[in-house]
Design a protein around this motif. Structure first.
Motif, mmCIF file in Angstrom:
data_model
loop_
_atom_site.group_PDB
_atom_site.id
_atom_site.type_symbol
_atom_site.label_atom_id
_atom_site.label_comp_id
_atom_site.label_asym_id
_atom_site.label_seq_id
_atom_site.Cartn_x
_atom_site.Cartn_y
_atom_site.Cartn_z
ATOM 1 N N VAL A 80 0.820 -0.969 0.096
ATOM 2 C CA VAL A 80 -0.098 -0.001 0.080
ATOM 3 C C VAL A 80 0.969 1.303 0.020
ATOM 4 N N ARG A 81 0.317 2.414 -0.318
ATOM 5 C CA ARG A 81 0.923 3.500 -0.273
ATOM 6 C C ARG A 81 -0.147 4.773 -0.252
ATOM 7 N N ILE A 82 0.367 5.986 0.297
ATOM 8 C CA ILE A 82 -0.335 7.155 0.306
ATOM 9 C C ILE A 82 0.272 7.626 -1.094
ATOM 10 N N ASN A 83 -0.950 8.136 -1.723
ATOM 11 C CA ASN A 83 -0.714 9.090 -3.065
ATOM 12 C C ASN A 83 -1.481 10.199 -3.186
ATOM 13 N N ASN A 84 -0.961 11.206 -2.477
ATOM 14 C CA ASN A 84 -1.669 12.588 -2.545
ATOM 15 C C ASN A 84 -0.689 13.619 -3.278
ATOM 16 N N GLY A 85 -0.152 12.784 -4.287
ATOM 17 C CA GLY A 85 0.724 13.574 -5.194
ATOM 18 C C GLY A 85 0.086 14.863 -6.107
ATOM 19 N N PHE A 86 -1.289 14.517 -6.653
ATOM 20 C CA PHE A 86 -1.958 15.575 -7.204
ATOM 21 C C PHE A 86 -2.076 16.671 -6.498
ATOM 22 N N ASP A 87 -1.680 16.999 -5.169
ATOM 23 C CA ASP A 87 -1.898 18.190 -4.335
ATOM 24 C C ASP A 87 -0.865 19.173 -4.963
ATOM 25 N N LYS A 88 0.148 18.927 -5.606
ATOM 26 C CA LYS A 88 0.899 19.828 -6.198
ATOM 27 C C LYS A 88 0.066 20.622 -7.378
ATOM 28 N N GLU A 89 -0.750 20.011 -8.173
ATOM 29 C CA GLU A 89 -1.591 20.570 -9.146
ATOM 30 C C GLU A 89 -2.783 21.152 -8.449
ATOM 31 N N VAL A 90 -3.459 20.749 -7.714
ATOM 32 C CA VAL A 90 -4.828 21.033 -7.292
ATOM 33 C C VAL A 90 -4.743 21.140 -5.963
ATOM 34 N N PRO A 91 -5.029 21.985 -5.308
ATOM 35 C CA PRO A 91 -5.368 22.166 -3.786
ATOM 36 C C PRO A 91 -6.299 21.187 -3.272
ATOM 37 N N PRO A 92 -6.144 20.294 -2.420
ATOM 38 C CA PRO A 92 -7.190 19.673 -1.860
ATOM 39 C C PRO A 92 -8.152 20.280 -0.952
ATOM 40 N N SER A 93 -9.350 19.608 -0.914
ATOM 41 C CA SER A 93 -10.443 20.246 0.056
ATOM 42 C C SER A 93 -9.969 20.044 1.553
ATOM 43 N N ASP A 94 -10.750 20.636 2.337
ATOM 44 C CA ASP A 94 -10.330 20.327 3.726
ATOM 45 C C ASP A 94 -10.730 19.180 4.353
ATOM 46 N N VAL A 95 -10.050 18.377 5.331
ATOM 47 C CA VAL A 95 -10.114 17.131 5.766
ATOM 48 C C VAL A 95 -11.647 16.937 5.937
ATOM 49 N N ASP A 96 -12.416 17.461 6.770
ATOM 50 C CA ASP A 96 -13.920 17.369 7.110
ATOM 51 C C ASP A 96 -14.727 17.097 5.821
ATOM 52 N N SER A 97 -14.415 18.242 4.842
ATOM 53 C CA SER A 97 -14.987 18.119 3.688
ATOM 54 C C SER A 97 -15.016 16.855 2.942
ATOM 55 N N ILE A 98 -13.770 16.248 2.907
ATOM 56 C CA ILE A 98 -13.288 15.005 2.186
ATOM 57 C C ILE A 98 -13.986 13.904 2.946
ATOM 58 N N VAL A 99 -13.900 13.748 4.435
ATOM 59 C CA VAL A 99 -14.395 12.699 4.878
ATOM 60 C C VAL A 99 -16.019 12.714 4.903
ATOM 61 N N GLU A 100 -16.714 13.827 5.013
ATOM 62 C CA GLU A 100 -18.162 14.057 5.008
ATOM 63 C C GLU A 100 -18.687 13.583 3.459
ATOM 64 N N ALA A 101 -17.916 14.052 2.462
ATOM 65 C CA ALA A 101 -18.452 13.686 1.082
ATOM 66 C C ALA A 101 -18.084 12.061 0.952
ATOM 67 N N ALA A 102 -17.291 11.693 1.289
ATOM 68 C CA ALA A 102 -16.960 10.054 1.250
ATOM 69 C C ALA A 102 -18.159 9.527 1.755
ATOM 70 N N LYS A 103 -18.339 9.597 2.977
ATOM 71 C CA LYS A 103 -19.135 8.980 3.679
ATOM 72 C C LYS A 103 -20.695 9.077 3.440
ATOM 73 N N ARG A 104 -21.014 10.217 2.619
ATOM 74 C CA ARG A 104 -22.209 10.483 2.197
ATOM 75 C C ARG A 104 -22.359 9.615 0.818
ATOM 76 N N ARG A 105 -21.329 9.183 0.425
ATOM 77 C CA ARG A 105 -21.420 8.469 -0.921
ATOM 78 C C ARG A 105 -21.602 6.675 -0.436
ATOM 79 N N VAL A 106 -21.406 6.388 0.441
ATOM 80 C CA VAL A 106 -21.354 5.048 1.146
ATOM 81 C C VAL A 106 -22.985 4.653 0.603
#
Length: 171
Positions: A80-106
């Motif tokens: 396994v690995r962490i791959n947040n490499g796209f952060d260099k091109e696009v700023p990520p959303s804040d952590v709470d928004s990412i987690v909430e959006a992911a959980k809403r899609r379950v």
């Protein structure tokens, strides 16, 4: 959240101390990497949201469910690995928004396509709040090359086995 972080491929146990909420965690499979978003961390128990495209055996569009599972149930002993490499091109959303959006899609159905709309797209859409998805070209997994290498290795192994079986035949 790990910004601009892409680790080397490693064991699950090695990666545990580095994982943060909102990270994209990839699981190395034979011809691709399965991507997921980290939504919960309790000690050594990491929970991810992901799309299970394993049932999609063709390039055509299929329907796949969005799951929330312990990472240890998803990785199956693969690296396994962490791959947040796209952060260099696009700023990520804040952590709470990412987690909430992911959980809403379950439990939702995800329109899955092996090339155009896969687990990698799903994870990056969540991390970057990108409704259009991301460019496959910016993805660092050269799965066609990996497939070619695997096929060459398989042919080499078959040739070696055939040669070994013929060397010991006595007439």
């Amino acid at each position: 959240m790990n910004l601009n972080k892409t680790t080397k491929w490693m064991s699950y146990e090695e990666l545990l101390p580095e994982i943060r909420l909102g990270d994209i965690v990839e699981i190395k499979r034979p011809f691709y990497a399965h991507a997921s978003i980290v939504v919960d961390i309790h000690g050594k128990k990491i929970t991810v949201v992901h799309v299970d495209g394993n049932k999609a055996r063709t390039l055509v569009t299929t329907r796949s469910n969005v799951h929330q599972d312990p990472l240890e149930d998803v990785y199956h002993g693969d690296d396994v690995r962490i791959n947040n490499g796209f952060d260099k091109e696009v700023p990520p959303s804040d952590v709470d928004s990412i987690v909430e959006a992911a959980k809403r899609r379950v439990g939702q159905v995800y329109k899955y396509h092996l090339i155009e709309q896969n687990c990698q797209h799903f994870a990056t859409q969540l991390r970057y709040n990108d409704k259009e998805g991301w460019s496959w070209e910016s993805h660092d997994l050269n799965w066609v090359e990996e497939l070619r290498k695997h096929d060459e290795e398989r042919k080499r192994q078959e040739a070696m086995e055939k040669q070994a079986s013929q060397c010991c035949i006595v007439s």
